[in-house]
Scaffold this active site. Structure first.
Site, PDB file in Angstrom:
ATOM      1  N   HIS A 104       0.858  -1.181   0.000  1.00  0.00           N
ATOM      2  CA  HIS A 104       0.000   0.000   0.000  1.00  0.00           C
ATOM      3  C   HIS A 104       0.894   1.231   0.000  1.00  0.00           C
ATOM      4  O   HIS A 104       1.935   1.234   0.639  1.00  0.00           O
ATOM      5  CB  HIS A 104      -0.905   0.017   1.249  1.00  0.00           C
ATOM      6  CG  HIS A 104      -2.099   0.882   1.069  1.00  0.00           C
ATOM      7  ND1 HIS A 104      -2.052   2.233   1.284  1.00  0.00           N
ATOM      8  CD2 HIS A 104      -3.353   0.592   0.650  1.00  0.00           C
ATOM      9  CE1 HIS A 104      -3.241   2.737   1.014  1.00  0.00           C
ATOM     10  NE2 HIS A 104      -4.048   1.772   0.629  1.00  0.00           N
ATOM     11  N   ASP A 109      -7.957  -5.384  -0.008  1.00  0.00           N
ATOM     12  CA  ASP A 109      -8.426  -6.217  -1.117  1.00  0.00           C
ATOM     13  C   ASP A 109      -8.036  -7.680  -0.981  1.00  0.00           C
ATOM     14  O   ASP A 109      -8.547  -8.528  -1.701  1.00  0.00           O
ATOM     15  CB  ASP A 109      -7.872  -5.680  -2.441  1.00  0.00           C
ATOM     16  CG  ASP A 109      -8.534  -4.367  -2.808  1.00  0.00           C
ATOM     17  OD1 ASP A 109      -9.740  -4.246  -2.570  1.00  0.00           O
ATOM     18  OD2 ASP A 109      -7.841  -3.470  -3.299  1.00  0.00           O
TER      19      ASP A 109
HETATM   20  N1  CMC Z   1       4.160  -7.773  -4.829  1.00  0.00           N
HETATM   21  C1  CMC Z   1       5.512  -7.781  -4.998  1.00  0.00           C
HETATM   22  N2  CMC Z   1       6.283  -6.681  -4.851  1.00  0.00           N
HETATM   23  C2  CMC Z   1       5.679  -5.527  -4.525  1.00  0.00           C
HETATM   24  C3  CMC Z   1       4.287  -5.453  -4.337  1.00  0.00           C
HETATM   25  C4  CMC Z   1       3.532  -6.632  -4.505  1.00  0.00           C
HETATM   26  N3  CMC Z   1       2.197  -6.608  -4.324  1.00  0.00           N
HETATM   27  N4  CMC Z   1       3.934  -4.184  -4.029  1.00  0.00           N
HETATM   28  C5  CMC Z   1       5.075  -3.483  -4.026  1.00  0.00           C
HETATM   29  N5  CMC Z   1       6.135  -4.282  -4.313  1.00  0.00           N
HETATM   30  C6  CMC Z   1       7.558  -3.903  -4.327  1.00  0.00           C
HETATM   31  C7  CMC Z   1       7.885  -3.034  -5.559  1.00  0.00           C
HETATM   32  O1  CMC Z   1       8.274  -3.828  -6.650  1.00  0.00           O
HETATM   33  C8  CMC Z   1       8.983  -2.177  -4.995  1.00  0.00           C
HETATM   34  O2  CMC Z   1      10.170  -2.958  -4.958  1.00  0.00           O
HETATM   35  P1  CMC Z   1      11.629  -2.237  -5.169  1.00  0.00           P
HETATM   36  O3  CMC Z   1      11.746  -1.250  -4.067  1.00  0.00           O
HETATM   37  O4  CMC Z   1      12.595  -3.372  -5.106  1.00  0.00           O
HETATM   38  O5  CMC Z   1      11.569  -1.606  -6.539  1.00  0.00           O
HETATM   39  C9  CMC Z   1       8.585  -1.927  -3.544  1.00  0.00           C
HETATM   40  O6  CMC Z   1       7.779  -3.064  -3.185  1.00  0.00           O
HETATM   41  C10 CMC Z   1       7.790  -0.638  -3.325  1.00  0.00           C
HETATM   42  O7  CMC Z   1       6.631  -0.686  -4.151  1.00  0.00           O
HETATM   43  P2  CMC Z   1       6.035   0.508  -4.995  1.00  0.00           P
HETATM   44  O8  CMC Z   1       5.458  -0.030  -6.264  1.00  0.00           O
HETATM   45  O9  CMC Z   1       7.046   1.627  -5.098  1.00  0.00           O
HETATM   46  O10 CMC Z   1       4.863   0.995  -4.055  1.00  0.00           O
HETATM   47  P3  CMC Z   1       3.733   2.019  -4.471  1.00  0.00           P
HETATM   48  O11 CMC Z   1       3.430   2.778  -3.236  1.00  0.00           O
HETATM   49  O12 CMC Z   1       4.085   2.787  -5.687  1.00  0.00           O
HETATM   50  O13 CMC Z   1       2.519   1.070  -4.866  1.00  0.00           O
HETATM   51  C11 CMC Z   1       0.727  -0.476  -4.661  1.00  0.00           C
HETATM   52  C12 CMC Z   1       1.552   0.631  -3.966  1.00  0.00           C
HETATM   53  C13 CMC Z   1      -0.488  -0.764  -3.781  1.00  0.00           C
HETATM   54  C14 CMC Z   1       0.227   0.043  -6.017  1.00  0.00           C
HETATM   55  C15 CMC Z   1       1.609  -1.732  -4.831  1.00  0.00           C
HETATM   56  O14 CMC Z   1       2.011  -2.203  -3.575  1.00  0.00           O
HETATM   57  C16 CMC Z   1       0.898  -2.824  -5.615  1.00  0.00           C
HETATM   58  O15 CMC Z   1       0.957  -2.822  -6.844  1.00  0.00           O
HETATM   59  N6  CMC Z   1       0.220  -3.794  -4.896  1.00  0.00           N
HETATM   60  C17 CMC Z   1      -0.570  -4.813  -5.580  1.00  0.00           C
HETATM   61  C18 CMC Z   1      -1.895  -4.209  -6.040  1.00  0.00           C
HETATM   62  C19 CMC Z   1      -2.856  -3.980  -4.879  1.00  0.00           C
HETATM   63  O16 CMC Z   1      -3.042  -4.843  -4.048  1.00  0.00           O
HETATM   64  N7  CMC Z   1      -3.502  -2.794  -4.874  1.00  0.00           N
HETATM   65  C20 CMC Z   1      -4.540  -2.456  -3.888  1.00  0.00           C
HETATM   66  C21 CMC Z   1      -4.165  -1.305  -3.019  1.00  0.00           C
HETATM   67  S1  CMC Z   1      -5.248  -1.176  -1.577  1.00  0.00           S
HETATM   68  C22 CMC Z   1      -6.764  -0.691  -2.194  1.00  0.00           C
HETATM   69  C23 CMC Z   1      -6.775   0.721  -2.584  1.00  0.00           C
HETATM   70  O17 CMC Z   1      -6.733   1.598  -1.692  1.00  0.00           O
HETATM   71  O18 CMC Z   1      -6.829   0.992  -3.801  1.00  0.00           O
END
Ligand code: CMC
Length: 428
Positions: free
Chosen positions: A307, A364
Site C-alpha cells: 500500500h 483487497d
Molecule cells: N508484490 C511484490 N512486490 C511488490 C508489491 C507486490 N504486491 N507491491 C510493491 N512491491 C515492491 C515493488 O516492486 C517495490 O520494490 P523495489 O523497491 O525493489 O523496486 C517496492 O515493493 C515498493 O513498491 P512501490 O510499487 O514503489 O509501491 P507504491 O506505493 O508505488 O505502490 C501499490 C503501492 C499498492 C500500487 C503496490 O504495492 C501494488 O501494486 N500492490 C498490488 C496491487 C494492490 O493490491 N492494490 C490495492 C491497493 S489497496 C486498495 C486501494 O486503496 O486501492
C-alpha cells in the site's frame, strides 16, 4: 506563528511557511514558490505532495491508523452502519436519531432507476465491463437531472444529488449484473435496509425473494463501511481534480469510477481472486508463486499486498479477515482459496523481501473471498468497492467546493526537444 522552512538554491534563500494538521502532520507550504523563484517542485506519483487540507479522514500509515471525522475505523466497524457512517463522512458528525431517519428516508426515496434508463442497460453488450457501465450510467443520470448540475454544497441542491448517487449506485450495480445474466430488474423494497435492498435487487427472483442471513447482510454492510473513505487516494483525487473545473457531482464521481477500475487500485480485489484461482486450478505451489512475485524480471505481483500509505498493516484488512471466517462458517462454505490466501500471507510475512519493503495484506486481499462467498460475481467486485467509496468521493467533492479551491492544474518539467525547424516531407 508557524515554524518556517528555508529553501536555498544557487545562493538565494526563500522562507516557506509550514502548516500543521490536528494530528501534528507538517506540510511545507510552497504556494508562493513559483511566483517568487520561477521554480516548481517535482514529485511524480505525488508521494510527498499534499494537494489539500481536509477534515474528513485521518490515516497514519506507519501505525496502521484510519479514522473518519475522528472516529476509529475499528469502532465504526463494530458499532456503526453504512448509512450512519455515510452521514458522518458527509456531514462531519454522528447523526441524531432524527437526522439519521431523515437521511435514510432521502436515500430510500431514490432507490429505483428511471424506467427510461432500461434501454441504456440493454444497449450494452452482455459482457460489458461493469465498471464501464457504472461510469456511463452515472454520467447518464445527469441527463435526467439537469437542474442538479450545480456545485452547491448546502441545501437540496447538494443533498438531493448526493442522495440520488449514493442510493441509485446500488440499483445501477444490480441492473448491470442482471442484464449481463439475462434476468429482469428487481424493483427496490422500501422495508429493507440500504444493504438488504442491494442484496435483494441483486439476488431476488420474482417468486423467490432473497433473504440474506444476518451474518451476510452485516458483513456486506461492513464491507461498505470499510471502503467509505480513504483520504487522497487515486480515485478520490480524480474526483477532486475533475470537480475543481466546476464539473457536476455526477461527472466527477463517474471519473472516480474510471480511476478506481485499475488493478493497482479498486481492481485489485478482482485480481486477488484471479491470482488465488490460478494458483488453485493450476496446482501452483504458493511458495513458487511468492518467489515469482519477488522476481523483478517477472510481471507477477502478490496482488492484495502493499500500500502506498500503510507501512505496518492495513486496519481494514485485519477487520475483514475476521469477517471472512464468520461468513464462511455461517454459510457452511469451505473455500480452498481462503487456505491459499492464508498460506501466502504467512509466507510473505516471514519473507525478508516483503518485510523489508513493508508489504502487508491490504483491504483487497480478503475482501474478494468474502464477496465470492456471498455470491457476488468476480466481475462485480470493483463495482461494490465503488458503492462503498461513494460517501468519500462526495464528501471530498463537497469539501473542495466549500474551501473554494482553484482549478487543479499541476505543472511539469519539460524534457523533450528544444525548438527545431519544420522538415518538409521530401527531406525526412
Ligand atoms: N508484490 C511484490 N512486490 C511488490 C508489491 C507486490 N504486491 N507491491 C510493491 N512491491 C515492491 C515493488 O516492486 C517495490 O520494490 P523495489 O523497491 O525493489 O523496486 C517496492 O515493493 C515498493 O513498491 P512501490 O510499487 O514503489 O509501491 P507504491 O506505493 O508505488 O505502490 C501499490 C503501492 C499498492 C500500487 C503496490 O504495492 C501494488 O501494486 N500492490 C498490488 C496491487 C494492490 O493490491 N492494490 C490495492 C491497493 S489497496 C486498495 C486501494 O486503496 O486501492
Amino acid at each position: 506563528m508557524s515554524e518556517k522552512a528555508t529553501l536555498e538554491y544557487k545562493g538565494k534563500k526563500l522562507e516557506l511557511e509550514s502548516v500543521v494538521g490536528s494530528e501534528g502532520e507538517v506540510g511545507i507550504d510552497i504556494t508562493q514558490l513559483r511566483a517568487k523563484t520561477g521554480m516548481i517542485t517535482l514529485d511524480p506519483g505525488y508521494g510527498n505532495t499534499g494537494s489539500c487540507t481536509s477534515d474528513i479522514t485521518f490515516i497514519d500509515g506507519e501505525k496502521g491508523i484510519l479514522r473518519h471525522r475522528g472516529y476509529a475505523i475499528e469502532e465504526l466497524a463494530e458499532k456503526s452502519s453504512f448509512m450512519e457512517t455515510t452521514f458522518l463522512v458527509l456531514y462531519g458528525h454522528l447523526p441524531s436519531a432524527g437526522e439519521l431517519s431523515t437521511f435514510e428516508g432521502d436515500i430510500r426515496s431514490e432507490a429505483g432507476l428511471h424506467y427510461g434508463m432500461k434501454s441504456h442497460f440493454e444497449g450494452f453488450p452482455d459482457d460489458a465491463p461493469p465498471m464501464a457501465v457504472l461510469s456511463a450510467i452515472l454520467n447518464a443520470l445527469a441527463c435526467y437531472n439537469t437542474e442538479l448540475l450545480t456545485t452547491a454544497t448546502e441545501g437540496p441542491a447538494f443533498t438531493v444529488p448526493a442522495a440520488k448517487i449514493i442510493s441509485k449506485v446500488r440499483a445501477i450495480a444490480a441492473w448491470t449484473y442482471r442484464t449481463s445474466v439475462g434476468k429482469p430488474f428487481m424493483p427496490p423494497r422500501p422495508d429493507l435496509s440500504y444493504t438488504g435492498n442491494f442484496l435483494h435487487m441483486m439476488f431476488s427472483e420474482t417468486f423467490n425473494l432473497y433473504e440474506p442471513l444476518p451474518e451476510v447482510e452485516r458483513a456486506m454492510d461492513l464491507f461498505f463501511i470499510l471502503h467509505a473513505d480513504h483520504e487522497q487516494n487515486c480515485s478520490t483525487s480524480t474526483v477532486r481534480l475533475v470537480g475543481s473545473s466546476r464539473a457536476s457531482l455526477f461527472s466527477s464521481v463517474a471519473a472516480g469510477v474510471g480511476a478506481l477500475w485499475g488493478p493497482l487500485h479498486g481492481g485489485a480485489n478482482t485480481e486477488v481472486i484471479k491470482m488465488l484461482t490460478n494458483i488453485h486450478e493450476n496446482g501452483i505451489d504458493p511458495k513458487e508463486y511468492v518467489e515469482q512475485a519477488k522476481d523483478k524480471n517477472s510481471d507477477v505481483k502478490l496482488m492484495g499486498f502493499g500500500h502506498r500509505v500503510y507501512k505496518s498493516f492495513d486496519p481494514r484488512a485485519k477487520i475483514l479477515k475476521g469477517q471472512v471466517d464468520n461468513v464462511l462458517k455461517a454459510l457452511k462454505i469451505d473455500d480452498p482459496l481462503l487456505d491459499i490466501a492464508k498460506e501466502l500471507e504467512e509466507m510473505a510475512r516471514s519473507d525478508p523481501y516483503f518485510v523489508e519493503r513493508n508489504l502487508y495484506p491490504n483491504v483487497d486481499f480478503y475482501s474478494g473471498i468474502l464477496l465470492r462467498a456471498i455470491g457476488i460475481p468476480v466481475e462485480m467486485f470493483t463495482v461494490l468497492f465503488a458503492i462503498g467509496r461513494m460517501p468519500g468521493w462526495i464528501a471530498n467533492w463537497r469539501e473542495m467546493h466549500v474551501q473554494s479551491l482553484r482549478i487543479n492544474r499541476p505543472r511539469q518539467i519539460y524534457t523533450g526537444e528544444t525548438l527545431r525547424s519544420y522538415v518538409p516531407m521530401a527531406d525526412r
